[in-house]
Motif scaffolding. Structure first.
Motif, PDB file in Angstrom:
ATOM      1  N   ALA A 193       0.733  -1.184  -0.208  1.00  0.00           N
ATOM      2  CA  ALA A 193       0.025   0.162   0.009  1.00  0.00           C
ATOM      3  C   ALA A 193       0.830   1.294  -0.136  1.00  0.00           C
ATOM      4  CB  ALA A 193      -0.997   0.020   1.197  1.00  0.00           C
ATOM      5  N   LEU A 194       1.943   1.315   0.695  1.00  0.00           N
ATOM      6  CA  LEU A 194       2.935   2.329   0.601  1.00  0.00           C
ATOM      7  C   LEU A 194       3.524   2.565  -0.684  1.00  0.00           C
ATOM      8  CD1 LEU A 194       4.215   4.261   3.138  1.00  0.00           C
ATOM      9  CD2 LEU A 194       5.992   2.761   3.025  1.00  0.00           C
ATOM     10  N   ALA A 195       4.006   1.478  -1.231  1.00  0.00           N
ATOM     11  CA  ALA A 195       4.428   1.509  -2.483  1.00  0.00           C
ATOM     12  C   ALA A 195       3.258   2.091  -3.645  1.00  0.00           C
ATOM     13  CB  ALA A 195       5.023   0.360  -3.113  1.00  0.00           C
ATOM     14  N   ALA A 196       2.157   1.626  -3.585  1.00  0.00           N
ATOM     15  CA  ALA A 196       1.072   2.065  -4.436  1.00  0.00           C
ATOM     16  C   ALA A 196       0.957   3.504  -4.217  1.00  0.00           C
ATOM     17  CB  ALA A 196      -0.071   1.275  -4.314  1.00  0.00           C
ATOM     18  N   ALA A 197       0.948   4.052  -2.993  1.00  0.00           N
ATOM     19  CA  ALA A 197       0.549   5.681  -3.052  1.00  0.00           C
ATOM     20  C   ALA A 197       1.794   6.356  -3.328  1.00  0.00           C
ATOM     21  CB  ALA A 197       0.686   5.683  -1.209  1.00  0.00           C
ATOM     22  N   ALA A 198       3.039   5.971  -3.162  1.00  0.00           N
ATOM     23  CA  ALA A 198       4.118   6.616  -3.839  1.00  0.00           C
ATOM     24  C   ALA A 198       4.076   6.631  -5.366  1.00  0.00           C
ATOM     25  CB  ALA A 198       5.452   6.112  -3.390  1.00  0.00           C
ATOM     26  N   ASP A 221      -1.113  -5.035 -11.761  1.00  0.00           N
ATOM     27  CA  ASP A 221      -0.632  -6.114 -10.622  1.00  0.00           C
ATOM     28  C   ASP A 221      -0.433  -5.639  -9.329  1.00  0.00           C
ATOM     29  OD1 ASP A 221      -0.432  -8.248 -12.814  1.00  0.00           O
ATOM     30  OD2 ASP A 221       1.261  -6.908 -13.639  1.00  0.00           O
ATOM     31  N   PRO A 222      -0.683  -6.440  -8.133  1.00  0.00           N
ATOM     32  CA  PRO A 222      -0.313  -5.847  -7.011  1.00  0.00           C
ATOM     33  C   PRO A 222       0.976  -6.034  -6.632  1.00  0.00           C
ATOM     34  CG  PRO A 222      -1.226  -7.966  -6.862  1.00  0.00           C
ATOM     35  CD  PRO A 222      -1.291  -7.816  -8.286  1.00  0.00           C
ATOM     36  N   ALA A 270       4.461  -2.734 -13.834  1.00  0.00           N
ATOM     37  CA  ALA A 270       4.197  -1.873 -12.772  1.00  0.00           C
ATOM     38  C   ALA A 270       5.538  -1.249 -12.467  1.00  0.00           C
ATOM     39  CB  ALA A 270       3.663  -2.703 -11.647  1.00  0.00           C
ATOM     40  N   PRO A 271       5.133   0.039 -11.856  1.00  0.00           N
ATOM     41  CA  PRO A 271       6.595   0.754 -11.793  1.00  0.00           C
ATOM     42  C   PRO A 271       7.219   0.311 -10.448  1.00  0.00           C
ATOM     43  CG  PRO A 271       4.466   2.188 -11.261  1.00  0.00           C
ATOM     44  CD  PRO A 271       3.920   1.123 -12.020  1.00  0.00           C
ATOM     45  N   VAL A 272       8.541   0.475 -10.364  1.00  0.00           N
ATOM     46  CA  VAL A 272       9.257   0.081  -9.327  1.00  0.00           C
ATOM     47  C   VAL A 272       9.532   1.166  -8.164  1.00  0.00           C
ATOM     48  CG1 VAL A 272      11.659  -0.443  -8.572  1.00  0.00           C
ATOM     49  CG2 VAL A 272      10.970  -1.508 -10.732  1.00  0.00           C
ATOM     50  N   VAL A 273       9.313   1.055  -6.949  1.00  0.00           N
ATOM     51  CA  VAL A 273       9.301   1.942  -6.170  1.00  0.00           C
ATOM     52  C   VAL A 273      10.228   1.818  -5.241  1.00  0.00           C
ATOM     53  CG1 VAL A 273       7.925   3.114  -4.288  1.00  0.00           C
ATOM     54  CG2 VAL A 273       6.744   2.413  -6.152  1.00  0.00           C
ATOM     55  N   SER A 274      11.198   2.916  -4.856  1.00  0.00           N
ATOM     56  CA  SER A 274      12.180   2.735  -3.952  1.00  0.00           C
ATOM     57  C   SER A 274      12.272   3.692  -2.992  1.00  0.00           C
ATOM     58  CB  SER A 274      13.609   2.678  -4.823  1.00  0.00           C
ATOM     59  OG  SER A 274      14.849   3.043  -4.134  1.00  0.00           O
ATOM     60  N   PHE A 275      12.485   3.178  -1.537  1.00  0.00           N
ATOM     61  CA  PHE A 275      12.421   4.006  -0.485  1.00  0.00           C
ATOM     62  C   PHE A 275      13.845   3.979   0.246  1.00  0.00           C
ATOM     63  CE2 PHE A 275       7.958   2.046  -0.255  1.00  0.00           C
ATOM     64  CZ  PHE A 275       7.267   3.457  -0.479  1.00  0.00           C
ATOM     65  N   SER A 276      14.311   5.257   0.584  1.00  0.00           N
ATOM     66  CA  SER A 276      15.825   5.290   1.221  1.00  0.00           C
ATOM     67  C   SER A 276      15.815   5.353   2.562  1.00  0.00           C
ATOM     68  CB  SER A 276      16.443   6.370   0.478  1.00  0.00           C
ATOM     69  OG  SER A 276      16.787   5.858  -0.821  1.00  0.00           O
ATOM     70  N   LEU A 277      16.477   4.867   3.458  1.00  0.00           N
ATOM     71  CA  LEU A 277      16.716   5.158   4.680  1.00  0.00           C
ATOM     72  C   LEU A 277      18.338   5.266   5.051  1.00  0.00           C
ATOM     73  CD1 LEU A 277      14.287   2.637   6.493  1.00  0.00           C
ATOM     74  CD2 LEU A 277      13.862   5.093   6.201  1.00  0.00           C
ATOM     75  N   THR A 302      13.305  -1.938  -2.198  1.00  0.00           N
ATOM     76  CA  THR A 302      12.810  -1.610  -3.470  1.00  0.00           C
ATOM     77  C   THR A 302      11.542  -2.520  -3.731  1.00  0.00           C
ATOM     78  OG1 THR A 302      14.939  -1.404  -4.196  1.00  0.00           O
ATOM     79  CG2 THR A 302      13.451  -1.920  -5.931  1.00  0.00           C
ATOM     80  N   VAL A 303      10.572  -2.112  -3.946  1.00  0.00           N
ATOM     81  CA  VAL A 303       9.051  -2.688  -4.087  1.00  0.00           C
ATOM     82  C   VAL A 303       8.618  -2.883  -5.430  1.00  0.00           C
ATOM     83  CG1 VAL A 303       6.746  -2.875  -3.092  1.00  0.00           C
ATOM     84  CG2 VAL A 303       8.377  -1.729  -1.646  1.00  0.00           C
ATOM     85  N   ARG A 304       8.157  -4.158  -5.717  1.00  0.00           N
ATOM     86  CA  ARG A 304       7.720  -4.560  -7.105  1.00  0.00           C
ATOM     87  C   ARG A 304       6.668  -5.416  -7.268  1.00  0.00           C
ATOM     88  NH1 ARG A 304      14.000  -6.676  -8.178  1.00  0.00           N
ATOM     89  NH2 ARG A 304      15.287  -4.861  -7.587  1.00  0.00           N
ATOM     90  N   ALA A 305       6.129  -5.555  -8.226  1.00  0.00           N
ATOM     91  CA  ALA A 305       4.941  -6.545  -8.849  1.00  0.00           C
ATOM     92  C   ALA A 305       5.512  -7.578  -9.461  1.00  0.00           C
ATOM     93  CB  ALA A 305       3.843  -5.624  -9.401  1.00  0.00           C
ATOM     94  N   SER A 306       5.606  -8.898  -9.056  1.00  0.00           N
ATOM     95  CA  SER A 306       6.268  -9.633  -9.880  1.00  0.00           C
ATOM     96  C   SER A 306       5.541 -10.286 -11.024  1.00  0.00           C
ATOM     97  CB  SER A 306       6.176 -10.899  -8.834  1.00  0.00           C
ATOM     98  OG  SER A 306       5.147 -11.648  -8.488  1.00  0.00           O
ATOM     99  N   GLY A 307       4.266 -10.080 -10.939  1.00  0.00           N
ATOM    100  CA  GLY A 307       3.555 -10.530 -12.172  1.00  0.00           C
ATOM    101  C   GLY A 307       3.341 -12.067 -12.259  1.00  0.00           C
TER     102      GLY A 307
END
Length: 214
Positions: free
Chosen positions: A93-98, A109-110, A137-144, A207-212
């Protein structure tokens, strides 16, 4: 000079590639760090990755499906053999929001897989493509943690031209559409730049992805 005086704005780095500075607020940063620390514990925890005859300087944890040199598996086939840790719905859900904030429509694809990469002071990531998935689906990356230089190239080869973007703690980076299969990497980090209140030495990239995949 401070970020409060000079805030960083959303940036379209390339067609389909969007930088969202400070997208994670402080509460989300701490919650995501706590989750990463739990995921890093064995079994199926943080591991050293062997790839292409060498050893990657970045250490990894997989969620949902285990990524290895041969693609994706249900178990850590190149490690302790344990079942991969489940992918949490809240991370999807966080990745989808970004992705939505970056201007992408809801993916067909989820989001169901993720890679958690840990960079110490000397770690880097060579230019590569995220091409083992079966979903556009787009790749979403979060940095910490520590700041890094994120390098985005083209879709045909690893060489120039490319664009370097500084990713700091709390930033999100989304790439899809024409940039979905772009070569990208991290040529260096900036040790000691993590916010002191976070309690992290080094850099984490989720890095969050949809595998399909079925």
């Amino acid at each position: 000079m401070t970020d409060a005086l000079f805030p960083r704005d959303r940036a379209d780095v390339a067609p389909g590639a969007v930088h969202l500075p400070d997208w994670l607020d402080d509460a989300r940063r701490h919650a995501l760090l706590a989750a990463c620390r739990a995921w890093a514990l064995p079994p199926a925890g943080l591991r050293t990755v062997r790839f292409g005859g060498g050893v990657m300087s970045v250490r990894q944890v997989s969620l949902g499906r285990h990524w290895h040199a041969g693609g994706y598996a249900r178990t850590v086939v190149d490690g302790d053999g344990a079942p991969v840790k489940p992918f949490p719905a809240w991370l999807g859900a966080l990745a989808a929001a970004a992705a939505a904030d970056a201007g992408f429509p809801p993916p067909a694809d989820p989001y169901d897989i993720a890679l958690v990469n840990f960079y110490d002071a000397s770690a880097r990531m060579g230019m590569h493509r995220d091409s083992d998935e079966h979903s556009p689906a787009p790749v979403v990356s979060f940095s910490l943690g520590d700041t890094c230089v994120f390098r985005l190239g083209g879709t045909e080869h690893r060489g120039r031209p490319w664009t370097d973007t500084e990713l700091r703690c709390g930033d999100a980076f989304v790439f899809g559409g024409p940039a979905r299969l772009a070569y990208h990497g991290v040529p260096r980090t900036r040790p000691g730049t993590a916010p002191p209140g976070l309690g992290l030495t080094g850099r984490l990239n989720i890095t969050v992805r949809a595998s399909g995949l079925d």
